[in-house]
Scaffold this motif. Structure first.
Motif, short mmCIF file in Angstrom:
data_model
loop_
_atom_site.label_atom_id
_atom_site.label_comp_id
_atom_site.label_asym_id
_atom_site.label_seq_id
_atom_site.Cartn_x
_atom_site.Cartn_y
_atom_site.Cartn_z
N PRO A 88 2.47 10.02 1.46
CA PRO A 88 1.00 10.01 1.55
C PRO A 88 0.45 8.62 1.25
N TYR A 89 -0.79 8.41 1.66
CA TYR A 89 -1.38 7.08 1.51
C TYR A 89 -1.65 6.75 0.05
N SER A 90 -1.24 5.58 -0.33
CA SER A 90 -1.62 4.96 -1.60
C SER A 90 -1.43 3.47 -1.38
N GLU A 91 -1.78 2.68 -2.34
CA GLU A 91 -1.60 1.23 -2.20
C GLU A 91 -0.77 0.69 -3.35
N THR A 92 0.16 -0.17 -3.02
CA THR A 92 0.96 -0.84 -4.03
C THR A 92 0.13 -1.97 -4.65
N ALA A 93 0.71 -2.65 -5.61
CA ALA A 93 0.04 -3.80 -6.22
C ALA A 93 -0.22 -4.90 -5.20
N ASP A 94 0.53 -4.87 -4.10
CA ASP A 94 0.35 -5.86 -3.03
C ASP A 94 -0.67 -5.42 -2.00
N GLY A 95 -1.25 -4.21 -2.18
CA GLY A 95 -2.34 -3.77 -1.32
C GLY A 95 -1.92 -3.12 -0.02
N ILE A 96 -0.69 -2.59 0.05
CA ILE A 96 -0.21 -1.93 1.27
C ILE A 96 0.43 -0.59 0.91
N PRO A 97 0.58 0.31 1.88
CA PRO A 97 1.24 1.58 1.59
C PRO A 97 2.70 1.36 1.18
N PRO A 98 3.21 2.15 0.22
CA PRO A 98 4.60 2.01 -0.20
C PRO A 98 5.59 2.11 0.95
N ARG A 141 -3.31 -2.73 6.78
CA ARG A 141 -4.35 -3.36 5.98
C ARG A 141 -5.72 -3.25 6.63
N GLN A 142 -5.76 -3.23 7.96
CA GLN A 142 -7.03 -3.07 8.66
C GLN A 142 -7.42 -1.60 8.82
N ARG A 143 -6.45 -0.79 9.16
CA ARG A 143 -6.74 0.63 9.40
C ARG A 143 -6.98 1.40 8.11
N GLY A 144 -6.23 1.08 7.07
CA GLY A 144 -6.46 1.68 5.77
C GLY A 144 -6.22 3.17 5.71
N GLU A 145 -6.71 3.78 4.64
CA GLU A 145 -6.45 5.19 4.38
C GLU A 145 -7.05 6.10 5.45
N LYS A 146 -8.21 5.73 5.99
CA LYS A 146 -8.90 6.59 6.95
C LYS A 146 -8.05 6.87 8.17
N GLU A 147 -7.29 5.89 8.64
CA GLU A 147 -6.49 6.05 9.85
C GLU A 147 -5.00 6.22 9.58
N TYR A 148 -4.62 6.22 8.32
CA TYR A 148 -3.20 6.28 8.00
C TYR A 148 -2.57 7.60 8.41
N ASP A 149 -1.44 7.51 9.08
CA ASP A 149 -0.66 8.68 9.49
C ASP A 149 0.79 8.41 9.06
N PRO A 150 1.32 9.17 8.09
CA PRO A 150 2.65 8.86 7.56
C PRO A 150 3.77 8.96 8.59
N ILE A 151 3.62 9.86 9.57
CA ILE A 151 4.65 9.98 10.60
C ILE A 151 4.62 8.76 11.53
N LYS A 152 3.41 8.36 11.93
CA LYS A 152 3.29 7.16 12.76
C LYS A 152 3.81 5.93 12.00
N ALA A 153 3.49 5.87 10.72
CA ALA A 153 3.94 4.73 9.92
C ALA A 153 5.46 4.70 9.83
N TYR A 154 6.07 5.87 9.65
CA TYR A 154 7.52 5.94 9.57
C TYR A 154 8.17 5.54 10.89
N ARG A 155 7.67 6.10 11.98
CA ARG A 155 8.24 5.77 13.29
C ARG A 155 8.17 4.27 13.58
N ALA A 156 7.02 3.68 13.28
CA ALA A 156 6.87 2.24 13.53
C ALA A 156 7.82 1.43 12.67
N SER A 157 7.99 1.84 11.41
CA SER A 157 8.89 1.10 10.52
C SER A 157 10.33 1.15 11.01
N LYS A 158 10.70 2.25 11.66
CA LYS A 158 12.06 2.35 12.18
C LYS A 158 12.26 1.51 13.44
#
Length: 259
Positions: A88-98, A141-158
């Motif tokens: 789920p969305y949160s921000e690290t000390a560096d200002g990005i999702p874990p 960083r631009q889209r932030g929590e409002k647009e965050y999708d954990p599945i999309k984020a995971y797929r992109a990271s892979k």
């Protein structure tokens, strides 16, 4: 005997792979994010050489982890196994999702800062096939929590993990740098309903870690479980995109790619 460092090896598939490599006579250094998890890692794989700790969601901690690994000496293989899923969305000390920190930035930082091994293994997923390879706002960083999708984020990271393997294979011809899809496995991450073959996944890790088989001596390849050579998303072969990904990571982390 090979000396192998595996991130995210306190439990799950990382721990299973570590146990298998130790049983095959290799020296394995484990990684855990905390002292408690380090204790868990040691209990699960008592034959390991040692365990190092570091929270990969922190850029500062990841840099220190690389330094701690270097103090242990040379490694034949580094396996970038650690990853987050459905985070789920949160921000690290560096200002990005874990998830962005662990799945994308940590493999980049560690590869740049750990003394260059003979072999690099980046753990991706077949889910990268439907991932966003545009490299737009990869750290959310631009889209932030409002647009965050954990599945999309995971797929992109892979997607990024496959691109890293190919980029380092191209830049460092003396290193075998490959990526793998372990499949959907019944681990804590995959869940009990997963139908993948753990043995097939482990076989792929072991082949790339040992580097003895003919396929393991290739570089820039994406492997499916088995191991079988797979066909990754086409964007991962785009050298311009690879360089852009490396530059985004360098700019945000302050870690420059070694020559």
């Amino acid at each position: 005997m090979a000396r192998i460092f595996i991130t995210g090896s306190s439990d799950g598939l990382g721990s299973i792979v570590a146990q298998r490599l130790v049983a095959r006579g290799h020296s394995v250094v484990l990684h855990a994010r905390s002292a408690q998890r380090a204790d868990d890692a040691t209990k699960a794989c008592p034959g390991a050489e040692t365990v190092v700790t570091g929270d990969l969601s922190s850029i500062t901690d990841t840099k220190k982890l690389a330094d701690d690994v270097n103090k242990l000496g040379f490694f034949d293989c580094v396996i970038h196994n650690a990853g987050l899923f459905r985070q789920p969305y949160s921000e690290t000390a560096d200002g990005i999702p874990p998830l962005a920190a662990v799945n994308t930035l940590a493999p980049y930082i560690l590869t740049c800062l750990i003394n260059r091994p003979k072999r690099l293994v980046f753990v991706s997923s077949d889910m990268h096939q439907s991932g966003d390879g545009s490299l737009e706002d990869i750290l959310w960083r631009q889209r932030g929590e409002k647009e965050y999708d954990p599945i999309k984020a995971y797929r992109a990271s892979k997607v990024h993990n496959v691109m890293f393997a190919k980029a380092f294979a191209r830049r460092w011809p003396d290193v075998q740098s490959n990526s793998l899809d372990p499949g959907w496995l019944p681990t804590k991450m995959g869940g009990a309903a997963a139908s993948g073959d753990t043995e097939a996944a482990v076989a792929t890790y072991v082949m790339l870690a040992e580097g003895e088989e003919k396929d393991a001596q290739r570089s820039g390849i994406y492997y499916n479980p088995g191991p079988r050579e797979g066909r990754p998303q086409a964007v991962t072969d785009d050298e311009t995109a690879q360089e852009r990904l490396l530059q985004i990571c360098a700019d945000f982390t302050g870690v420059q790619l070694p020559a």
